[in-house]
Design a protein around this motif. Structure first.
Motif, short mmCIF file in Angstrom:
data_model
loop_
_atom_site.label_atom_id
_atom_site.label_comp_id
_atom_site.label_asym_id
_atom_site.label_seq_id
_atom_site.Cartn_x
_atom_site.Cartn_y
_atom_site.Cartn_z
N CYS A 17 0.82 -1.21 0.00
CA CYS A 17 0.00 0.00 0.00
C CYS A 17 0.86 1.26 0.00
CB CYS A 17 -0.92 0.00 1.22
SG CYS A 17 -1.95 1.48 1.37
N VAL A 18 0.65 2.11 -0.99
CA VAL A 18 1.44 3.34 -1.11
C VAL A 18 1.13 4.30 0.04
CG1 VAL A 18 -0.20 4.50 -2.68
CG2 VAL A 18 2.23 5.13 -2.73
N VAL A 19 -0.10 4.33 0.53
CA VAL A 19 -0.45 5.20 1.65
C VAL A 19 0.23 4.71 2.92
CG1 VAL A 19 -2.33 6.06 3.10
CG2 VAL A 19 -2.61 5.96 0.62
N CYS A 20 0.16 3.43 3.20
CA CYS A 20 0.81 2.88 4.40
C CYS A 20 2.32 3.14 4.36
CB CYS A 20 0.53 1.39 4.53
SG CYS A 20 -1.16 0.99 5.01
N ARG A 21 2.92 2.97 3.19
CA ARG A 21 4.36 3.25 3.07
C ARG A 21 4.65 4.71 3.36
NH1 ARG A 21 6.75 2.49 -1.94
NH2 ARG A 21 4.75 2.37 -2.98
N ASN A 22 3.83 5.61 2.81
CA ASN A 22 4.04 7.04 3.02
C ASN A 22 3.83 7.45 4.47
OD1 ASN A 22 4.65 7.32 0.32
ND2 ASN A 22 2.69 8.22 -0.24
N GLY A 26 4.77 0.56 7.44
CA GLY A 26 5.35 -0.70 7.00
C GLY A 26 4.65 -1.26 5.78
N GLU A 27 5.04 -2.45 5.44
CA GLU A 27 4.47 -3.10 4.26
C GLU A 27 3.12 -3.70 4.60
OE1 GLU A 27 6.99 -5.84 2.18
OE2 GLU A 27 8.77 -4.63 2.59
N THR A 28 2.14 -3.40 3.77
CA THR A 28 0.83 -4.01 3.93
C THR A 28 0.40 -4.56 2.58
OG1 THR A 28 -0.18 -1.84 3.59
CG2 THR A 28 0.06 -2.55 5.86
N ILE A 51 -2.74 2.24 -8.66
CA ILE A 51 -1.89 2.37 -7.47
C ILE A 51 -2.23 1.24 -6.51
CG2 ILE A 51 -1.54 4.86 -7.69
CD1 ILE A 51 -3.70 5.28 -5.55
N PRO A 52 -1.27 0.84 -5.69
CA PRO A 52 -1.53 -0.22 -4.72
C PRO A 52 -2.06 0.36 -3.41
CG PRO A 52 0.81 0.31 -4.71
CD PRO A 52 0.16 1.20 -5.74
N LEU A 53 -3.20 -0.15 -2.97
CA LEU A 53 -3.79 0.28 -1.70
C LEU A 53 -4.20 -0.96 -0.90
CD1 LEU A 53 -6.17 3.11 -2.97
CD2 LEU A 53 -3.95 3.40 -1.83
#
Length: 97
Positions: A17-22, A26-28, A51-53
């Motif tokens: 998930c790009v939001v979780c990374r930002n 961590g990696e989700t 995009i990955p979410l």
């Protein structure tokens, strides 16, 4: 769907998930979100404008957390789809930073 599209979607999802990374969460695991804003499309984008979410930021998190629960608030909180798409493409090495 062509092989190149399937491979691209797999690469995007593998980023997490790009939001979780930002947010440094961590990696989700990620689902694919087809962008609509900023693409000039009023309908779902093609398989290269994605995009990955995670499921929470994509569809289950409620208003302000999930993009499908309120796009404007979501974009205010996490960034607009076009900028996130550019970030994802940079992460994949498809465009130069």
């Amino acid at each position: 769907m062509k092989k190149a599209e399937r491979e691209h979607l797999s690469r995007v999802a593998s980023l997490g998930c790009v939001v979780c990374r930002n947010l440094n969460l961590g990696e989700t695991p990620a689902e694919i979100h087809h962008c609509s804003s900023g693409t000039g499309l009023s309908v779902r984008a093609d398989n290269y404008h994605v995009i990955p979410l995670c499921h929470i930021h994509h569809r289950t998190g409620g208003h302000g957390v999930a993009i499908h629960a309120g796009r404007l608030t979501w974009e205010h909180n996490f960034g607009n789809e076009l900028k996130l798409l550019m970030q994802v493409n940079e992460d994949l090495g498809l465009i130069n930073a």
